[in-house]
Design an enzyme around this catalytic site. Sequence first.
Site, PDB file in Angstrom:
ATOM      1  N   LYS A  39       6.025   7.554   0.102  1.00  0.00           N
ATOM      2  CA  LYS A  39       6.260   8.684   1.005  1.00  0.00           C
ATOM      3  C   LYS A  39       7.779   8.841   1.117  1.00  0.00           C
ATOM      4  CE  LYS A  39       3.668   8.770   4.759  1.00  0.00           C
ATOM      5  NZ  LYS A  39       3.248   8.589   6.187  1.00  0.00           N
ATOM      6  N   ASP A  64      -4.364   2.072   7.659  1.00  0.00           N
ATOM      7  CA  ASP A  64      -5.090   2.158   8.920  1.00  0.00           C
ATOM      8  C   ASP A  64      -4.360   2.961   9.976  1.00  0.00           C
ATOM      9  OD1 ASP A  64      -4.092  -0.186  11.283  1.00  0.00           O
ATOM     10  OD2 ASP A  64      -3.056  -0.009   9.370  1.00  0.00           O
ATOM     11  N   VAL A 113      -1.475   9.048   6.751  1.00  0.00           N
ATOM     12  CA  VAL A 113      -2.668   8.847   5.928  1.00  0.00           C
ATOM     13  C   VAL A 113      -3.367   7.538   6.254  1.00  0.00           C
ATOM     14  CG1 VAL A 113      -1.862  10.291   4.029  1.00  0.00           C
ATOM     15  CG2 VAL A 113      -1.267   7.874   4.046  1.00  0.00           C
ATOM     16  N   ASP A 159       7.285   3.897   3.023  1.00  0.00           N
ATOM     17  CA  ASP A 159       7.774   5.106   3.677  1.00  0.00           C
ATOM     18  C   ASP A 159       9.225   4.928   4.091  1.00  0.00           C
ATOM     19  OD1 ASP A 159       7.130   3.448   5.875  1.00  0.00           O
ATOM     20  OD2 ASP A 159       5.363   4.612   6.375  1.00  0.00           O
ATOM     21  N   ASP A 201       0.823  -1.211   0.000  1.00  0.00           N
ATOM     22  CA  ASP A 201       0.000   0.000   0.000  1.00  0.00           C
ATOM     23  C   ASP A 201       0.854   1.258   0.000  1.00  0.00           C
ATOM     24  OD1 ASP A 201       0.903  -0.405   2.596  1.00  0.00           O
ATOM     25  OD2 ASP A 201      -1.077  -0.353   3.518  1.00  0.00           O
ATOM     26  N   ARG A 257      -9.526   1.506   7.386  1.00  0.00           N
ATOM     27  CA  ARG A 257      -9.159   0.768   6.169  1.00  0.00           C
ATOM     28  C   ARG A 257     -10.267   0.794   5.134  1.00  0.00           C
ATOM     29  NH1 ARG A 257      -4.495  -2.366   7.078  1.00  0.00           N
ATOM     30  NH2 ARG A 257      -4.158  -3.033   9.214  1.00  0.00           N
TER      31      ARG A 257
END
Length: 178
Positions: free
Chosen positions: A130, A158, A152, A102, A99, A164
């Site tokens: 990110k 989540d 986010v 980062d 998803d 979610r």
Amino acid sequence: MNNDIKKVIVSESELKAICKKLGEQISKDYQDKCPILIGLLKGCEPFFSDLIKNISIYCKLDFMKVSSYFGTTESSGTVNIKSDIQFDVKDQDVIIVDDIIDTGRTSSLIKNLFEQRGAKSVELCCLLDKHEARLVDVDVKYVGGYIPNEFVVGYGLDYNELYRNLPYIGVLKEEIYR
């Protein structure tokens, strides 16, 4: 639930367009191949589901359950593999579907794991990157979009297992998690 969102940064229609674009690119890049798409649960599920609907080649699907957040808004630095894949990846083309990337820790660890297991190729596909939060350098071949270093939720992402099910991605108000 919607009142907990400070602002929407990726709308439902933008998410559909991202999945279409990435699915078409993967189909083109892996034409005449049969890659194994490995989703990193739980967050990837909506993205993974919509992505594969846009892939027009043969492919296999599998999942790993991994975590590094443990109910907080920042990665702990420790990656926990809770459930491994069922396929043998030796001599196979692998696409890891996540998803969000980062810090890069989880993606790097999982990519290295499949390389050690003898995969022919291992690429990363993420809905969101990110990049400002990156601590580990990791090459991401398929990126849906880049976002600033804000927390986010939605569309699989989540906070403490909530949000979610939002059909968009939004920045969570700080007072919710502070």
